[in-house]
Design a protein around this motif. Structure first.
Motif, PDB file in Angstrom:
ATOM      1  N   VAL A 104       6.477-107.461 -28.887  1.00  0.00           N
ATOM      2  CA  VAL A 104       7.193-108.715 -28.686  1.00  0.00           C
ATOM      3  C   VAL A 104       7.112-109.517 -29.979  1.00  0.00           C
ATOM      4  CG1 VAL A 104       7.267-110.868 -27.394  1.00  0.00           C
ATOM      5  CG2 VAL A 104       6.718-108.748 -26.212  1.00  0.00           C
ATOM      6  N   ARG A 105       8.264-110.002 -30.456  1.00  0.00           N
ATOM      7  CA  ARG A 105       8.304-110.774 -31.693  1.00  0.00           C
ATOM      8  C   ARG A 105       8.964-112.125 -31.439  1.00  0.00           C
ATOM      9  NH1 ARG A 105       8.988-107.176 -36.156  1.00  0.00           N
ATOM     10  NH2 ARG A 105       9.723-108.916 -37.433  1.00  0.00           N
ATOM     11  N   ARG A 106       8.394-113.142 -32.021  1.00  0.00           N
ATOM     12  CA  ARG A 106       8.969-114.481 -31.905  1.00  0.00           C
ATOM     13  C   ARG A 106      10.214-114.586 -32.781  1.00  0.00           C
ATOM     14  NH1 ARG A 106       5.419-120.026 -31.861  1.00  0.00           N
ATOM     15  NH2 ARG A 106       7.129-121.448 -31.274  1.00  0.00           N
ATOM     16  N   VAL A 107      11.206-115.323 -32.310  1.00  0.00           N
ATOM     17  CA  VAL A 107      12.443-115.520 -33.066  1.00  0.00           C
ATOM     18  C   VAL A 107      12.806-117.008 -33.079  1.00  0.00           C
ATOM     19  CG1 VAL A 107      13.427-113.222 -32.667  1.00  0.00           C
ATOM     20  CG2 VAL A 107      13.842-115.048 -30.998  1.00  0.00           C
ATOM     21  N   THR A 108      13.647-117.359 -34.056  1.00  0.00           N
ATOM     22  CA  THR A 108      14.142-118.726 -34.194  1.00  0.00           C
ATOM     23  C   THR A 108      15.662-118.703 -34.184  1.00  0.00           C
ATOM     24  OG1 THR A 108      12.213-119.318 -35.537  1.00  0.00           O
ATOM     25  CG2 THR A 108      14.123-120.783 -35.650  1.00  0.00           C
ATOM     26  N   ARG A 109      16.268-119.645 -33.498  1.00  0.00           N
ATOM     27  CA  ARG A 109      17.725-119.755 -33.492  1.00  0.00           C
ATOM     28  C   ARG A 109      18.182-120.328 -34.837  1.00  0.00           C
ATOM     29  NH1 ARG A 109      19.901-122.685 -28.347  1.00  0.00           N
ATOM     30  NH2 ARG A 109      17.912-123.662 -28.738  1.00  0.00           N
ATOM     31  N   VAL A 110      19.133-119.624 -35.503  1.00  0.00           N
ATOM     32  CA  VAL A 110      19.564-120.072 -36.828  1.00  0.00           C
ATOM     33  C   VAL A 110      21.057-120.384 -36.897  1.00  0.00           C
ATOM     34  CG1 VAL A 110      17.701-118.951 -38.093  1.00  0.00           C
ATOM     35  CG2 VAL A 110      19.797-117.676 -37.611  1.00  0.00           C
ATOM     36  N   ALA A 111      21.863-119.882 -35.968  1.00  0.00           N
ATOM     37  CA  ALA A 111      23.303-120.165 -35.994  1.00  0.00           C
ATOM     38  C   ALA A 111      23.882-119.972 -34.602  1.00  0.00           C
ATOM     39  CB  ALA A 111      24.011-119.261 -36.997  1.00  0.00           C
ATOM     40  N   VAL A 112      24.829-120.839 -34.230  1.00  0.00           N
ATOM     41  CA  VAL A 112      25.483-120.760 -32.921  1.00  0.00           C
ATOM     42  C   VAL A 112      26.966-121.070 -33.096  1.00  0.00           C
ATOM     43  CG1 VAL A 112      25.594-121.684 -30.570  1.00  0.00           C
ATOM     44  CG2 VAL A 112      23.381-121.465 -31.698  1.00  0.00           C
ATOM     45  N   ASP A 113      27.807-120.290 -32.441  1.00  0.00           N
ATOM     46  CA  ASP A 113      29.239-120.561 -32.366  1.00  0.00           C
ATOM     47  C   ASP A 113      29.570-120.784 -30.891  1.00  0.00           C
ATOM     48  OD1 ASP A 113      31.981-120.659 -32.314  1.00  0.00           O
ATOM     49  OD2 ASP A 113      32.300-118.739 -33.330  1.00  0.00           O
ATOM     50  N   PRO A 114      29.523-122.028 -30.416  1.00  0.00           N
ATOM     51  CA  PRO A 114      29.745-122.286 -28.989  1.00  0.00           C
ATOM     52  C   PRO A 114      31.162-121.962 -28.545  1.00  0.00           C
ATOM     53  CG  PRO A 114      29.605-124.352 -30.207  1.00  0.00           C
ATOM     54  CD  PRO A 114      29.211-123.270 -31.157  1.00  0.00           C
ATOM     55  N   GLU A 115      32.137-122.031 -29.467  1.00  0.00           N
ATOM     56  CA  GLU A 115      33.524-121.755 -29.091  1.00  0.00           C
ATOM     57  C   GLU A 115      33.751-120.288 -28.760  1.00  0.00           C
ATOM     58  OE1 GLU A 115      35.906-123.979 -28.548  1.00  0.00           O
ATOM     59  OE2 GLU A 115      34.357-125.475 -28.892  1.00  0.00           O
ATOM     60  N   ARG A 116      32.896-119.426 -29.290  1.00  0.00           N
ATOM     61  CA  ARG A 116      33.032-117.988 -29.025  1.00  0.00           C
ATOM     62  C   ARG A 116      31.763-117.402 -28.420  1.00  0.00           C
ATOM     63  NH1 ARG A 116      35.769-119.615 -33.381  1.00  0.00           N
ATOM     64  NH2 ARG A 116      37.992-119.124 -33.434  1.00  0.00           N
ATOM     65  N   ASP A 117      30.848-118.292 -28.025  1.00  0.00           N
ATOM     66  CA  ASP A 117      29.633-117.900 -27.303  1.00  0.00           C
ATOM     67  C   ASP A 117      28.814-116.859 -28.062  1.00  0.00           C
ATOM     68  OD1 ASP A 117      27.900-118.199 -25.127  1.00  0.00           O
ATOM     69  OD2 ASP A 117      28.683-116.400 -24.167  1.00  0.00           O
ATOM     70  N   LEU A 118      28.642-117.080 -29.352  1.00  0.00           N
ATOM     71  CA  LEU A 118      27.831-116.183 -30.176  1.00  0.00           C
ATOM     72  C   LEU A 118      26.654-116.952 -30.755  1.00  0.00           C
ATOM     73  CD1 LEU A 118      30.671-114.341 -32.125  1.00  0.00           C
ATOM     74  CD2 LEU A 118      29.277-113.384 -30.273  1.00  0.00           C
ATOM     75  N   ALA A 119      25.552-116.255 -30.957  1.00  0.00           N
ATOM     76  CA  ALA A 119      24.368-116.869 -31.553  1.00  0.00           C
ATOM     77  C   ALA A 119      23.659-115.848 -32.424  1.00  0.00           C
ATOM     78  CB  ALA A 119      23.416-117.382 -30.467  1.00  0.00           C
ATOM     79  N   VAL A 120      22.942-116.360 -33.416  1.00  0.00           N
ATOM     80  CA  VAL A 120      22.144-115.504 -34.297  1.00  0.00           C
ATOM     81  C   VAL A 120      20.727-116.037 -34.319  1.00  0.00           C
ATOM     82  CG1 VAL A 120      21.854-114.575 -36.621  1.00  0.00           C
ATOM     83  CG2 VAL A 120      24.152-114.955 -35.718  1.00  0.00           C
ATOM     84  N   LEU A 121      19.767-115.147 -34.126  1.00  0.00           N
ATOM     85  CA  LEU A 121      18.344-115.465 -34.175  1.00  0.00           C
ATOM     86  C   LEU A 121      17.737-114.815 -35.409  1.00  0.00           C
ATOM     87  CD1 LEU A 121      17.587-114.540 -30.445  1.00  0.00           C
ATOM     88  CD2 LEU A 121      18.293-116.774 -31.332  1.00  0.00           C
ATOM     89  N   ARG A 122      16.566-115.301 -35.816  1.00  0.00           N
ATOM     90  CA  ARG A 122      15.867-114.687 -36.949  1.00  0.00           C
ATOM     91  C   ARG A 122      14.449-114.320 -36.520  1.00  0.00           C
ATOM     92  NH1 ARG A 122      16.147-118.484 -40.648  1.00  0.00           N
ATOM     93  NH2 ARG A 122      17.849-117.647 -41.883  1.00  0.00           N
ATOM     94  N   LEU A 123      14.050-113.092 -36.844  1.00  0.00           N
ATOM     95  CA  LEU A 123      12.675-112.666 -36.599  1.00  0.00           C
ATOM     96  C   LEU A 123      11.743-113.491 -37.473  1.00  0.00           C
ATOM     97  CD1 LEU A 123      13.254-108.804 -36.620  1.00  0.00           C
ATOM     98  CD2 LEU A 123      12.694-110.180 -34.622  1.00  0.00           C
ATOM     99  N   ASP A 124      10.710-114.080 -36.874  1.00  0.00           N
ATOM    100  CA  ASP A 124       9.838-114.986 -37.615  1.00  0.00           C
ATOM    101  C   ASP A 124       8.891-114.276 -38.570  1.00  0.00           C
ATOM    102  OD1 ASP A 124      11.033-117.109 -36.422  1.00  0.00           O
ATOM    103  OD2 ASP A 124       9.304-117.754 -35.242  1.00  0.00           O
ATOM    104  N   ALA A 125       8.478-113.061 -38.221  1.00  0.00           N
ATOM    105  CA  ALA A 125       7.497-112.363 -39.053  1.00  0.00           C
ATOM    106  C   ALA A 125       7.606-110.867 -38.814  1.00  0.00           C
ATOM    107  CB  ALA A 125       6.082-112.855 -38.726  1.00  0.00           C
ATOM    108  N   GLY A 126       6.854-110.111 -39.637  1.00  0.00           N
ATOM    109  CA  GLY A 126       6.821-108.661 -39.448  1.00  0.00           C
ATOM    110  C   GLY A 126       7.971-107.949 -40.128  1.00  0.00           C
ATOM    111  N   ASN A 127       8.068-106.662 -39.855  1.00  0.00           N
ATOM    112  CA  ASN A 127       9.077-105.824 -40.486  1.00  0.00           C
ATOM    113  C   ASN A 127      10.459-106.083 -39.904  1.00  0.00           C
ATOM    114  OD1 ASN A 127       7.066-104.581 -42.043  1.00  0.00           O
ATOM    115  ND2 ASN A 127       6.669-103.057 -40.450  1.00  0.00           N
ATOM    116  N   SER A 128      11.472-105.783 -40.690  1.00  0.00           N
ATOM    117  CA  SER A 128      12.846-105.894 -40.217  1.00  0.00           C
ATOM    118  C   SER A 128      13.210-104.661 -39.397  1.00  0.00           C
ATOM    119  CB  SER A 128      13.806-106.031 -41.406  1.00  0.00           C
ATOM    120  OG  SER A 128      13.715-104.906 -42.257  1.00  0.00           O
TER     121      SER A 128
END
Length: 263
Positions: A104-128
């Protein structure tokens, strides 16, 4: 003699045609078989985690790695409006793997497009994670084969990624103007006022929990869209008393615009 040979030749021809058809079909199946393991390496379950809760993980939807591998794409409606950080609740993703290697990895919300119901999260730590490639060919076409991988009914069926296959059955407007004012709802009014756009109607069944799943080309693995179960139905099917069961996806070009410049 000729009359006896014709049925034999006809049968032989049928066998040859059937065998040839089977050979033609094999590369398609083999393509998906080879693609799915790579897709699964990038697909995550999105939810919240609170150690004092039972169970600690609350599943909300599906996401997948994009960009530099630290970005996770999903639907905006999958992300809760409020996370109770004062009660040690965290927004997290469950990483790919079996029960022994899954983390389980913690994430942070970094971008949202409410008009198209899309969101992007970022992994806070660890490997990609291995990022999926977004299609850059301008979009999918009607009749094109697709597949999508996610966590249908994840709360009940568990964190095992599942793949479904189908086609793009239509490119259809996100919202349709209604003849009667009583058929309008606030979501449809906002959608029409903000500029209607087209979504993919899928000839494949998506379930609750599939929201945020990548829709991809079975052979190349390139992402064509993002499965959406809630946002589209509130506008596309607003006059229906119950959901139709039809599945939809947001074209990937809108996700590409959202992640541009993020890292």
């Amino acid at each position: 003699m000729t009359g006896l040979l014709l049925p034999v030749l006809s049968r032989a021809a049928r066998i040859l045609v059937c065998g040839f058809s089977l050979i033609l079909a094999l590369p398609v199946a083999a393509g998906l078989i080879e693609t799915v393991p790579h897709i699964k390496e990038s697909v995550v379950a999105v939810g919240t985690y609170q150690q004092t809760r039972s169970p600690p993980f609350r599943f909300l939807g599906t996401g997948f790695a994009v960009g530099n591998g630290r970005l996770i794409a999903t639907n905006a409606h999958v992300i809760p409006d409020v996370v109770s950080e004062d009660q040690f609740e965290m927004l997290v993703v469950v990483l790919p793997g079996d029960e022994q290697t899954r983390g389980v990895r913690r994430v942070t919300r970094v971008a949202v497009d409410p008009e198209r119901d899309l969101a992007v999260l970022r992994l806070d730590a660890g490997n990609s994670l291995p990022p999926l490639t977004l299609s850059g060919n301008g979009g999918a076409q009607e009749g094109q084969s697709i597949a999508f991988t996610g966590f249908p009914i994840g709360n009940a069926l568990g964190m095992t990624p599942v793949t479904h296959r189908g086609i793009i059955s239509a490119l259809t407007p996100i919202g349709i103007p209604q003849g009667n004012a009583r058929d309008l709802n606030p979501a449809l009014v906002r959608r029409l006022a903000g500029g209607a756009f087209r979504v993919y109607q899928l000839d494949a069944t998506a379930y609750p929990g599939n929201s945020g799943s990548p829709v991809f080309d079975p052979d190349s693995g390139e992402v064509l869209g993002v499965v959406n179960m809630v946002f589209v139905k509130t506008t596309k099917e607003n006059i229906l008393s119950s959901p139709s069961g039809i599945s939809y996806a947001i074209p990937v070009k809108y996700l590409a615009n959202l992640i541009e410049g993020l890292n």
